[in-house]
Design an enzyme around this catalytic site. Structure first.
Site, PDB file in Angstrom:
ATOM      1  CB  THR A  71     -17.957  25.202 -35.320  1.00  0.00           C
ATOM      2  OG1 THR A  71     -17.972  24.384 -34.022  1.00  0.00           O
ATOM      3  CG2 THR A  71     -19.077  25.191 -36.069  1.00  0.00           C
ATOM      4  CG  ASN A 150     -17.792  15.592 -28.040  1.00  0.00           C
ATOM      5  OD1 ASN A 150     -17.593  14.774 -29.004  1.00  0.00           O
ATOM      6  ND2 ASN A 150     -18.909  16.126 -27.862  1.00  0.00           N
ATOM      7  CB  SER A 198     -11.741  25.448 -30.090  1.00  0.00           C
ATOM      8  OG  SER A 198     -12.415  25.338 -31.278  1.00  0.00           O
ATOM      9  CB  ALA A 199      -7.369  28.463 -27.935  1.00  0.00           C
ATOM     10  CG  HIS A 200     -13.218  27.077 -26.383  1.00  0.00           C
ATOM     11  ND1 HIS A 200     -14.057  26.553 -25.627  1.00  0.00           N
ATOM     12  CD2 HIS A 200     -13.163  26.851 -27.402  1.00  0.00           C
ATOM     13  CE1 HIS A 200     -14.786  25.633 -26.203  1.00  0.00           C
ATOM     14  NE2 HIS A 200     -14.313  26.095 -27.296  1.00  0.00           N
ATOM     15  CB  THR A 239      -9.732  42.414 -39.057  1.00  0.00           C
ATOM     16  OG1 THR A 239     -10.087  43.342 -39.994  1.00  0.00           O
ATOM     17  CG2 THR A 239      -8.715  43.035 -38.200  1.00  0.00           C
ATOM     18  CB  CYS A 322     -23.027  22.465 -29.391  1.00  0.00           C
ATOM     19  SG  CYS A 322     -22.552  20.612 -29.901  1.00  0.00           S
TER      20      CYS A 322
HETATM   21  N1  PLP Z   1     -15.235  19.108 -32.224  1.00  0.00           N
HETATM   22  C1  PLP Z   1     -15.285  18.453 -30.733  1.00  0.00           C
HETATM   23  C2  PLP Z   1     -14.813  16.965 -30.651  1.00  0.00           C
HETATM   24  C3  PLP Z   1     -15.742  19.178 -29.910  1.00  0.00           C
HETATM   25  O1  PLP Z   1     -15.736  18.679 -28.739  1.00  0.00           O
HETATM   26  C4  PLP Z   1     -16.132  20.362 -29.953  1.00  0.00           C
HETATM   27  C5  PLP Z   1     -16.476  21.407 -29.099  1.00  0.00           C
HETATM   28  O2  PLP Z   1     -17.042  20.891 -28.153  1.00  0.00           O
HETATM   29  C6  PLP Z   1     -16.029  20.990 -31.292  1.00  0.00           C
HETATM   30  C7  PLP Z   1     -15.454  20.127 -32.389  1.00  0.00           C
HETATM   31  C8  PLP Z   1     -16.560  22.380 -31.713  1.00  0.00           C
HETATM   32  O3  PLP Z   1     -15.576  23.085 -31.087  1.00  0.00           O
HETATM   33  P1  PLP Z   1     -15.928  24.969 -31.114  1.00  0.00           P
HETATM   34  O4  PLP Z   1     -17.115  25.183 -30.805  1.00  0.00           O
HETATM   35  O5  PLP Z   1     -14.817  25.638 -30.083  1.00  0.00           O
HETATM   36  O6  PLP Z   1     -15.908  25.545 -32.419  1.00  0.00           O
END
Ligand code: PLP
Length: 390
Positions: A71, A150, A198-200, A239, A322
């Protein structure tokens, strides 16, 4: 609990957690405090992590910037490129099926005067490449398209898009949040200018992400979003989150093609069993090229909200995590020409290496029972079965 919401987030790998722990306990020095040994140690850990990630992507470590996640990277790119290049042009191209982070930032720059073109997709969610080519004009400063969706897992033709943008001399930013770890990427042979993840999403920690910015003969100018210290070459103050940076790099080294094959087999097995055991259901983007872990299923006349309540021990999703709080119908499914009602009957199951065949075998009868019960008490389903409606 059967966890099938891996596109929302994933369980951290034990090796990743173990690699991070020393940087939360004894090695807590600030990675910018290189005047002393503790700071130099964490500085080295950050730079080694950068090199590991760069090696995976086949790029130069100087092209890797750490952020708090996709994001932030998306916000940095869309707002930061617009602010720097608006005198050159004010046109940005994206697609209605992009993640909310992209859409919201496009809306934000639109308020500042940008013109946004949304490239359409067909019913399978496939992008209209011809429309993209036609949309690029002399005002275009950025094309912003994801590698994998996603919600449906559909893969965009990233190579074709990157080559087209290169030929037209337009910057191409790829949101690769869903594809890293599931689909290989080689930035040495792909002319992508900017990319984030994103690593998660691949068994790393939450709150850490990567922004790749290609070094070109004429450097890409980005107005920083977070200003303060001069970390990350002035692009992102603050940081260093050393433990998470180390975790992100460790998670990248744990990605393996073998596990991806296993995930695909399991997902395919799940889909076949669903299609064989439940009438009137279909898989979104089934005929298109999709991520190997994602299955978004349309259950005719079964509300996803009701289905999820009937499956209390299953973590799955009706749309993007989200957006769950808004209860709004998915903009992705809407763009794929599903009606609002149809969009409310779709559930996404997303797999990871931690899922098993035993889980699928347990899950199928649960879904089957839940769908049957919901339909049995549904007047609309009865009308449909009597041939009164379609
Ligand atoms: N872009 C895509 C395609 C995603 O699936 C996501 C999270 O679901 C994001 C961006 C945003 O990632 P984050 O919430 O780790 O910032």
């Amino acid at each position: 609990m059967i966890y099938l919401d891996n596109n929302a987030t994933t369980r951290i790998d034990t090796e990743v957690l173990e690699a991070m722990l020393p940087y939360l306990e004894e090695d807590y020095g600030n990675a910018s405090s290189i005047q002393h040994k503790m700071g130099r140690k964490t500085h080295l850990a950050v730079e080694e992590s950068r090199a590991t990630i760069a090696k995976y992507l086949k790029v130069d470590p100087k092209e890797i910037y750490f952020t708090s996640g996709s994001t932030e990277a998306i916000t940095t790119v869309i707002q930061g490129i617009y602010d720097r290049y608006r005198s050159k042009g004010n046109h940005i191209i994206t697609c209605a099926t992009e993640h909310k982070a992209v859409l919201a930032n496009c809306e934000a720059v639109e308020k500042k005067g940008a013109k946004i073109t949304y490239i359409p997709v067909n019913q399978e969610g496939e992008l209209d490449l011809e429309a993209l080519e036609k949309a690029i004009n002399k005002e275009t400063i950025l094309v912003c398209l994801m590698s994998a969706n996603n919600e449906t897992g559909i893969l965009h033709p990233i190579r074709d898009i990157a080559i087209l943008c290169q030929e037209k001399g337009v910057l191409f930013f790829c949101d690769a949040t869903q594809s890293i770890g599931k689909h290989s990427i080689d930035l040495a042979s792909l002319p992508i200018d900017l990319l984030c993840f994103s690593a998660h999403k691949f068994h790393g920690p939450k709150g850490i992400g990567v922004l790749y910015v290609r070094r070109k003969s004429r450097p890409i100018q980005i107005e920083p979003l977070i200003i303060g210290g001069k970390q990350e070459n002035g692009l992102r103050g603050g940081t260093y989150n050393t433990a998470s940076i180390v975790g992100a790099a460790k998670a990248i080294t744990c990605i393996s093609d073998d596990t991806q094959e296993k995930v695909q087999k399991l997902r395919d097995y799940f889909e076949q069993r669903i299609l064989n055991s439940i009438e009137d259901c279909s898989i979104l983007s089934y005929r298109a090229e999709r991520l190997n872990n994602t299955s978004n299923i349309f259950f005719k006349y079964v509300s996803s909200a009701e289905l999820m309540v009937s499956l209390p021990d299953v973590a799955c999703s009706s749309g993007s995590a989200c957006m769950t709080a808004t209860h709004a119908p998915s903009s992705v499914l809407k763009a794929m020409h599903l009606s609002v009602e149809e969009g409310r009957c779709c559930v996404r199951f997303s797999f990871s290496k931690y899922n098993s065949k035993e889980e699928v075998d347990m899950l199928i009868p649960q879904i089957e029972n839940a769908v049957c019960q919901i339909r049995a008490s549904s007047p609309i389903w009865k009308m449909y079965k009597e041939g009164l409606i379609h």
